[in-house]
Scaffold this motif. Structure first.
Motif, PDB file in Angstrom:
ATOM      1  N   GLN A   5       0.858  -1.194   0.000  1.00  0.00           N
ATOM      2  CA  GLN A   5       0.000   0.000   0.000  1.00  0.00           C
ATOM      3  C   GLN A   5       0.892   1.241   0.000  1.00  0.00           C
ATOM      4  O   GLN A   5       1.914   1.263   0.668  1.00  0.00           O
ATOM      5  CB  GLN A   5      -0.864   0.022   1.257  1.00  0.00           C
ATOM      6  CG  GLN A   5      -1.762  -1.177   1.357  1.00  0.00           C
ATOM      7  CD  GLN A   5      -3.159  -0.809   0.933  1.00  0.00           C
ATOM      8  OE1 GLN A   5      -3.497   0.343   0.917  1.00  0.00           O
ATOM      9  NE2 GLN A   5      -3.939  -1.793   0.566  1.00  0.00           N
ATOM     10  N   PRO A   6       0.454   2.273  -0.739  1.00  0.00           N
ATOM     11  CA  PRO A   6       1.238   3.520  -0.678  1.00  0.00           C
ATOM     12  C   PRO A   6       1.135   4.121   0.729  1.00  0.00           C
ATOM     13  O   PRO A   6       0.125   3.967   1.403  1.00  0.00           O
ATOM     14  CB  PRO A   6       0.597   4.424  -1.712  1.00  0.00           C
ATOM     15  CG  PRO A   6      -0.746   3.850  -1.977  1.00  0.00           C
ATOM     16  CD  PRO A   6      -0.695   2.393  -1.608  1.00  0.00           C
ATOM     17  N   PRO A   7       2.191   4.773   1.176  1.00  0.00           N
ATOM     18  CA  PRO A   7       2.134   5.341   2.534  1.00  0.00           C
ATOM     19  C   PRO A   7       1.048   6.423   2.616  1.00  0.00           C
ATOM     20  O   PRO A   7       0.788   7.132   1.653  1.00  0.00           O
ATOM     21  CB  PRO A   7       3.516   5.944   2.748  1.00  0.00           C
ATOM     22  CG  PRO A   7       4.109   6.070   1.394  1.00  0.00           C
ATOM     23  CD  PRO A   7       3.412   5.085   0.509  1.00  0.00           C
ATOM     24  N   ALA A   8       0.406   6.517   3.775  1.00  0.00           N
ATOM     25  CA  ALA A   8      -0.656   7.509   3.978  1.00  0.00           C
ATOM     26  C   ALA A   8      -0.046   8.910   3.915  1.00  0.00           C
ATOM     27  O   ALA A   8       1.040   9.135   4.443  1.00  0.00           O
ATOM     28  CB  ALA A   8      -1.319   7.293   5.322  1.00  0.00           C
ATOM     29  N   PRO A   9      -0.752   9.836   3.218  1.00  0.00           N
ATOM     30  CA  PRO A   9      -0.182  11.181   3.130  1.00  0.00           C
ATOM     31  C   PRO A   9      -0.130  11.829   4.527  1.00  0.00           C
ATOM     32  O   PRO A   9      -1.037  11.692   5.326  1.00  0.00           O
ATOM     33  CB  PRO A   9      -1.155  11.933   2.218  1.00  0.00           C
ATOM     34  CG  PRO A   9      -2.411  11.141   2.251  1.00  0.00           C
ATOM     35  CD  PRO A   9      -2.033   9.726   2.580  1.00  0.00           C
ATOM     36  N   LYS A  10       0.979  12.533   4.786  1.00  0.00           N
ATOM     37  CA  LYS A  10       1.130  13.205   6.084  1.00  0.00           C
ATOM     38  C   LYS A  10       0.279  14.472   6.088  1.00  0.00           C
ATOM     39  O   LYS A  10       0.225  15.181   5.104  1.00  0.00           O
ATOM     40  CB  LYS A  10       2.593  13.565   6.323  1.00  0.00           C
ATOM     41  CG  LYS A  10       3.455  12.367   6.548  1.00  0.00           C
ATOM     42  CD  LYS A  10       4.855  12.814   6.900  1.00  0.00           C
ATOM     43  CE  LYS A  10       5.727  11.623   7.182  1.00  0.00           C
ATOM     44  NZ  LYS A  10       7.066  12.008   7.549  1.00  0.00           N
ATOM     45  N   ARG A  11      -0.344  14.717   7.195  1.00  0.00           N
ATOM     46  CA  ARG A  11      -1.156  15.934   7.320  1.00  0.00           C
ATOM     47  C   ARG A  11      -0.238  17.094   7.665  1.00  0.00           C
ATOM     48  O   ARG A  11       0.522  17.025   8.614  1.00  0.00           O
ATOM     49  CB  ARG A  11      -2.204  15.789   8.411  1.00  0.00           C
ATOM     50  CG  ARG A  11      -3.223  14.750   8.081  1.00  0.00           C
ATOM     51  CD  ARG A  11      -4.305  14.802   9.083  1.00  0.00           C
ATOM     52  NE  ARG A  11      -5.525  15.084   8.349  1.00  0.00           N
ATOM     53  CZ  ARG A  11      -6.653  15.400   8.891  1.00  0.00           C
ATOM     54  NH1 ARG A  11      -6.740  15.511  10.191  1.00  0.00           N
ATOM     55  NH2 ARG A  11      -7.722  15.613   8.172  1.00  0.00           N
ATOM     56  N   ARG A  12      -0.352  18.124   6.879  1.00  0.00           N
ATOM     57  CA  ARG A  12       0.427  19.323   7.149  1.00  0.00           C
ATOM     58  C   ARG A  12      -0.386  20.246   8.045  1.00  0.00           C
ATOM     59  O   ARG A  12      -1.600  20.344   7.896  1.00  0.00           O
ATOM     60  CB  ARG A  12       0.754  20.057   5.850  1.00  0.00           C
ATOM     61  CG  ARG A  12       1.746  19.334   5.021  1.00  0.00           C
ATOM     62  CD  ARG A  12       2.141  20.209   3.861  1.00  0.00           C
ATOM     63  NE  ARG A  12       3.153  19.550   3.068  1.00  0.00           N
ATOM     64  CZ  ARG A  12       3.523  19.943   1.898  1.00  0.00           C
ATOM     65  NH1 ARG A  12       2.973  21.014   1.357  1.00  0.00           N
ATOM     66  NH2 ARG A  12       4.452  19.300   1.242  1.00  0.00           N
ATOM     67  N   PRO A  13       0.269  20.983   8.943  1.00  0.00           N
ATOM     68  CA  PRO A  13      -0.488  21.942   9.741  1.00  0.00           C
ATOM     69  C   PRO A  13      -1.012  23.075   8.859  1.00  0.00           C
ATOM     70  O   PRO A  13      -0.374  23.455   7.874  1.00  0.00           O
ATOM     71  CB  PRO A  13       0.532  22.473  10.754  1.00  0.00           C
ATOM     72  CG  PRO A  13       1.861  21.987  10.305  1.00  0.00           C
ATOM     73  CD  PRO A  13       1.661  20.913   9.286  1.00  0.00           C
ATOM     74  N   MET A  14      -2.183  23.566   9.216  1.00  0.00           N
ATOM     75  CA  MET A  14      -2.787  24.642   8.438  1.00  0.00           C
ATOM     76  C   MET A  14      -2.041  25.941   8.738  1.00  0.00           C
ATOM     77  O   MET A  14      -1.908  26.343   9.890  1.00  0.00           O
ATOM     78  CB  MET A  14      -4.258  24.791   8.813  1.00  0.00           C
ATOM     79  CG  MET A  14      -5.027  25.664   7.877  1.00  0.00           C
ATOM     80  SD  MET A  14      -6.777  25.418   8.091  1.00  0.00           S
ATOM     81  CE  MET A  14      -7.210  26.935   8.848  1.00  0.00           C
ATOM     82  N   ALA A  15      -1.554  26.610   7.710  1.00  0.00           N
ATOM     83  CA  ALA A  15      -0.745  27.812   7.890  1.00  0.00           C
ATOM     84  C   ALA A  15      -1.576  29.090   7.844  1.00  0.00           C
ATOM     85  O   ALA A  15      -1.064  30.153   8.144  1.00  0.00           O
ATOM     86  CB  ALA A  15       0.339  27.864   6.817  1.00  0.00           C
ATOM     87  N   ASP A  16      -2.845  29.000   7.466  1.00  0.00           N
ATOM     88  CA  ASP A  16      -3.691  30.187   7.369  1.00  0.00           C
ATOM     89  C   ASP A  16      -4.425  30.416   8.694  1.00  0.00           C
ATOM     90  O   ASP A  16      -4.834  29.468   9.353  1.00  0.00           O
ATOM     91  CB  ASP A  16      -4.724  30.034   6.247  1.00  0.00           C
ATOM     92  CG  ASP A  16      -4.064  29.927   4.882  1.00  0.00           C
ATOM     93  OD1 ASP A  16      -2.966  30.488   4.740  1.00  0.00           O
ATOM     94  OD2 ASP A  16      -4.663  29.288   3.994  1.00  0.00           O
ATOM     95  N   ILE A  17      -4.596  31.688   9.027  1.00  0.00           N
ATOM     96  CA  ILE A  17      -5.341  32.051  10.230  1.00  0.00           C
ATOM     97  C   ILE A  17      -6.732  32.496   9.791  1.00  0.00           C
ATOM     98  O   ILE A  17      -6.872  33.294   8.867  1.00  0.00           O
ATOM     99  CB  ILE A  17      -4.641  33.195  10.981  1.00  0.00           C
ATOM    100  CG1 ILE A  17      -3.276  32.741  11.471  1.00  0.00           C
ATOM    101  CG2 ILE A  17      -5.495  33.678  12.138  1.00  0.00           C
ATOM    102  CD1 ILE A  17      -2.481  33.853  12.127  1.00  0.00           C
TER     103      ILE A  17
END
Length: 150
Positions: A5-17
């Motif tokens: 299985q392809p690795p699960a995409p990493k969640r990036r922190p949201m940079a917008d306020i």
């Protein structure tokens, strides 16, 4: 063997306020300040004489000083520095003279109680003329159409 299985995409922190809540708070504060600011100006309670006259459109600004004469004939300079204190005519003249040297376009508006002795207002106007002030106005109220006082 199992297919990989392809690795699960990493969640990036949201940079917008999200600024929408801040805008809402700012607008509420703006309305509160707009409503309360006119109440912050201290003034001397006087019953203004009621006359029928065409109102003059004068915007109060830094060039306008208001001198009140109460029922007892005491003079007060209405400023935004707290409760006005009673002054003598010489003190009023001295203060306005200082302001006039700093700002040549200074004008004075006089609020006289309708029960003040006429001589007190005339003495004030004469004192202002003596220091070279030519731009003086009188503040009055329009008469109540129902005949009562507000």
């Amino acid at each position: 063997m199992e297919p990989m299985q392809p690795p699960a995409p990493k969640r990036r922190p949201m940079a917008d306020i999200n600024v929408v809540p801040y805008i809402d708070v700012m607008l509420v504060l703006l309305i509160i300040f707009m409503v309360t600011a006119p109440m912050l100006v201290q003034s001397v309670p006087v019953n203004l004489p009621q006359v029928e006259a065409t109102p003059t459109e004068i915007e109060p600004d830094d060039n306008t000083l208001i001198v009140a004469v109460d029922r007892e004939g005491r003079y007060f300079l209405e400023r935004e520095e707290g409760e006005p204190a009673a002054m003598t005519l010489a003190q009023v003249q001295g203060y306005i003279q200082k302001v006039k040297t700093e700002v040549a376009t200074t004008r004075v508006m006089v609020r006289g109680d309708d029960q003040v002795p006429y001589g007190k207002v005339v003495a004030l106007l004469g004192g202002l003329q003596a220091i070279g002030l030519q731009d003086v106005g009188l503040i009055t109220e329009a008469p109540d159409p129902e005949g009562g006082r507000g």
